[in-house]
Design a protein around this motif. Structure first.
Motif, PDB file in Angstrom:
ATOM      1  N   UNK A   1      46.079  15.001  -3.017  1.00  0.00           N
ATOM      2  CA  UNK A   1      46.693  13.677  -2.948  1.00  0.00           C
ATOM      3  C   UNK A   1      47.914  13.533  -3.839  1.00  0.00           C
ATOM      4  N   UNK A   2      48.375  14.653  -4.401  1.00  0.00           N
ATOM      5  CA  UNK A   2      49.524  14.571  -5.307  1.00  0.00           C
ATOM      6  C   UNK A   2      50.839  14.693  -4.542  1.00  0.00           C
ATOM      7  N   UNK A   3      51.846  13.928  -4.993  1.00  0.00           N
ATOM      8  CA  UNK A   3      53.195  14.069  -4.449  1.00  0.00           C
ATOM      9  C   UNK A   3      53.989  15.076  -5.291  1.00  0.00           C
ATOM     10  N   UNK A   4      53.617  15.182  -6.575  1.00  0.00           N
ATOM     11  CA  UNK A   4      54.227  16.144  -7.496  1.00  0.00           C
ATOM     12  C   UNK A   4      53.087  16.876  -8.180  1.00  0.00           C
ATOM     13  N   UNK A   5      53.304  18.135  -8.500  1.00  0.00           N
ATOM     14  CA  UNK A   5      52.187  18.909  -9.043  1.00  0.00           C
ATOM     15  C   UNK A   5      51.709  18.401 -10.394  1.00  0.00           C
ATOM     16  N   UNK A   6      52.619  17.653 -11.125  1.00  0.00           N
ATOM     17  CA  UNK A   6      52.245  17.228 -12.471  1.00  0.00           C
ATOM     18  C   UNK A   6      51.926  15.739 -12.568  1.00  0.00           C
ATOM     19  N   UNK A   7      51.694  15.061 -11.438  1.00  0.00           N
ATOM     20  CA  UNK A   7      51.293  13.655 -11.471  1.00  0.00           C
ATOM     21  C   UNK A   7      50.028  13.495 -10.639  1.00  0.00           C
ATOM     22  N   UNK A   8      49.088  12.708 -11.149  1.00  0.00           N
ATOM     23  CA  UNK A   8      47.825  12.464 -10.440  1.00  0.00           C
ATOM     24  C   UNK A   8      48.051  11.816  -9.080  1.00  0.00           C
ATOM     25  N   UNK A   9      47.080  11.997  -8.205  1.00  0.00           N
ATOM     26  CA  UNK A   9      47.195  11.612  -6.805  1.00  0.00           C
ATOM     27  C   UNK A   9      47.786  10.255  -6.477  1.00  0.00           C
ATOM     28  N   UNK A  10      48.919  10.276  -5.850  1.00  0.00           N
ATOM     29  CA  UNK A  10      49.519   9.041  -5.342  1.00  0.00           C
ATOM     30  C   UNK A  10      49.192   8.855  -3.873  1.00  0.00           C
ATOM     31  N   UNK A  11      48.675   9.901  -3.250  1.00  0.00           N
ATOM     32  CA  UNK A  11      48.437   9.836  -1.810  1.00  0.00           C
ATOM     33  C   UNK A  11      47.005  10.180  -1.465  1.00  0.00           C
ATOM     34  N   UNK A  12      46.077   9.697  -2.311  1.00  0.00           N
ATOM     35  CA  UNK A  12      44.680  10.101  -2.183  1.00  0.00           C
ATOM     36  C   UNK A  12      44.111   9.828  -0.793  1.00  0.00           C
ATOM     37  N   UNK A  13      44.573   8.734  -0.211  1.00  0.00           N
ATOM     38  CA  UNK A  13      44.034   8.335   1.083  1.00  0.00           C
ATOM     39  C   UNK A  13      44.361   9.350   2.176  1.00  0.00           C
ATOM     40  N   UNK A  14      45.366  10.188   1.905  1.00  0.00           N
ATOM     41  CA  UNK A  14      45.874  11.098   2.932  1.00  0.00           C
ATOM     42  C   UNK A  14      45.211  12.457   2.919  1.00  0.00           C
ATOM     43  N   UNK A  15      44.236  12.653   2.067  1.00  0.00           N
ATOM     44  CA  UNK A  15      43.656  13.988   1.878  1.00  0.00           C
ATOM     45  C   UNK A  15      43.129  14.636   3.153  1.00  0.00           C
ATOM     46  N   UNK A  16      43.241  15.942   3.183  1.00  0.00           N
ATOM     47  CA  UNK A  16      42.533  16.734   4.192  1.00  0.00           C
ATOM     48  C   UNK A  16      43.175  16.839   5.552  1.00  0.00           C
ATOM     49  N   UNK A  17      44.480  16.639   5.657  1.00  0.00           N
ATOM     50  CA  UNK A  17      45.055  16.698   7.000  1.00  0.00           C
ATOM     51  C   UNK A  17      45.546  18.082   7.407  1.00  0.00           C
ATOM     52  N   UNK A  18      45.625  19.036   6.463  1.00  0.00           N
ATOM     53  CA  UNK A  18      46.065  20.372   6.881  1.00  0.00           C
ATOM     54  C   UNK A  18      44.910  21.354   7.073  1.00  0.00           C
ATOM     55  N   UNK A  19      43.741  20.988   6.532  1.00  0.00           N
ATOM     56  CA  UNK A  19      42.625  21.944   6.544  1.00  0.00           C
ATOM     57  C   UNK A  19      42.291  22.467   7.933  1.00  0.00           C
TER      58      UNK A  19
END
Ligand SMILES: *Cc1c(COP(=O)(O)O)cnc(C)c1O
Length: 420
Positions: free
Chosen positions: A358-376
């Protein structure tokens, strides 16, 4: 310092119409409007007229336009949008930007474009829109895509960033077939304003929403009109309330719109130049009888606008010559270069990161948590296979002499490997 006139590059031929004249008009008017409207309005009218649609809305990029279109459809969190795996990452960005999930459809191995039968397979109860992308200059199988959209009650946004005046087998211009057409004026495209974009539609509600969203939600904004300051007494009143909708600022600068207007005046010429060189590449392949360079398949009756000349390279299997080796030889023989198709969207590290954490940047906590799991579960085997094989030959040579250098380099490279 060099005189500006000696700084002409191989791209200068693209900007030899009224570009300077219109830019000067903008500056001379102090960014005001003439009786014929401001440059954005004039560009929109010219564009809508050429494409035969009711509304055109300028924007600052061909990524912003996709965002505006999805907002106009009402796509949001919890929704899914189906797009091809083989396209630019910006298509996926636009979907993520509205908080929806990008769902990846495979492509057809002959046309390299979104495969309608795979689109159908990936539809769920959450699907809200389909985003066919007319890659390399060619319109997708819109007949099949529209049928699916109709059956499942889905919106269709055509990404035409690479396809200006390309038509499908029924002669329909890309961008005028679905609900909304999106174009980019980024510098590599057929038409350029440096950066920029435009949307077209026949739907008044969508046009107004897209314009409002791109124009900060000013309440005066209407489908056909971006003018905000109409009446001074009203506008200067302390009690005046301006914004009745949400929006970003995606406006196209007037100077860029001036360049765009001049570009639209020459749209047929600019497209025909790209087609001209593509036909030369095709000629070279035909003349040599080469069957291990397989050009993008054009359905009967369709017209490819050839943003780039795309071929599937089969020389690795057939001749044992690697993709890299063929490219090197082509360039040695005077060829301009060969681009690879961009990596599939879901293989880009940024998509893995957003989908995984859910991260937009590797060093910031998830800003896009709701979007998880769409590439798996993204599975597009044809796209995986042909992405590595595609060769994209440049088609932005404006003069015949340069085109012939490209054609000859291709012919020689084919003969070099094919006749061994
Ligand atoms: C270039 C491009 C875009 C994005 O356009 P920008 O103006 O660069 O934001 C979107 N889709 C496709 C297929 C493109 O080629």
């Amino acid at each position: 310092m060099k005189d500006a006139s000696t700084l002409k590059t191989s791209n200068s031929w693209r900007f030899t119409g009224n570009e300077l004249k219109y830019v000067k008009e903008v500056l001379d008017s102090g960014f005001g409007s003439s009786t014929s409207g401001n440059m954005n309005q004039r560009l929109e009218r010219a564009f809508a007229e050429r494409f035969g649609v009711k509304y055109a809305v300028t924007s600052n990029s061909g990524t912003s336009t996709l965002h505006q279109a999805l907002v106009a459809f009402g796509v949001g969190p919890g929704d899914e949008v189906i797009l091809p795996a083989l396209t630019v990452v910006m298509c996926g960005y636009a979907v993520l930007h509205v908080g929806a999930k990008p769902i990846f459809a495979d492509v057809d191995s002959k046309t390299f474009l979104m495969d309608p039968s795979d689109v159908e397979k990936k539809i769920t109860i959450k699907t809200k829109a389909i985003m066919p992308v007319h890659m390399f200059g060619q319109v997708c199988n819109m007949e099949a895509i529209l049928k699916i959209a109709k059956n499942h009650n889905l919106y269709v946004i055509e990404d035409c960033a690479q396809c200006y005046l390309g038509t499908d087998s029924r002669g329909r211009i890309g961008g005028t077939i679905g609900d909304i057409g999106s174009f980019s004026f980024e510098n590599s495209k057929h038409l350029s304003t440096g950066d920029g974009g435009i949307l077209i539609t026949n739907n008044e509600v969508f046009a107004e929403r897209m314009r409002k969203f791109g124009g900060l939600g000013f309440k005066n904004i209407k489908a056909e009109n971006g003018q905000v300051r109409k009446n001074k007494d009203v506008f200067q009143d302390p009690l005046y309330l301006r914004h009745d909708a949400f929006g970003w600022n995606y406006r196209l600068p007037e100077v860029a719109a001036a360049v765009g207007l001049a570009q639209v005046e020459r749209i047929d010429y600019l497209v025909s130049k790209r087609q001209q060189i593509a036909y030369k590449y095709l000629e070279a392949i035909e003349r040599t009888g080469c069957d291990w360079l397989v050009p993008q398949g054009v359905p009967l009756g369709a017209v490819n606008s050839y943003y780039t000349f795309a071929v599937r390279y089969e020389g690795e299997e057939r001749l044992g010559i690697s993709w890299y080796e063929f490219r090197r030889k082509f360039m040695e023989l005077g060829g301009d270069g060969i681009y690879a198709a961009l990596a599939l969207i879901y293989n880009e590290p940024v998509m893995q990161m957003i989908s995984g954490s859910g991260r937009f940047f590797h060093d910031i906590e998830g800003q896009g948590a709701i979007l998880k799991g769409f590439v798996e579960n993204a599975q597009c085997p044809v796209s995986e296979k042909i992405q590595k094989k595609l060769m994209l030959f440049t088609s932005n040579q404006g003069i015949e002499e340069d085109m012939n250098i490209q054609m000859n380099a291709l012919e020689k490279a084919i003969n070099y490997f094919g006749r061994r």
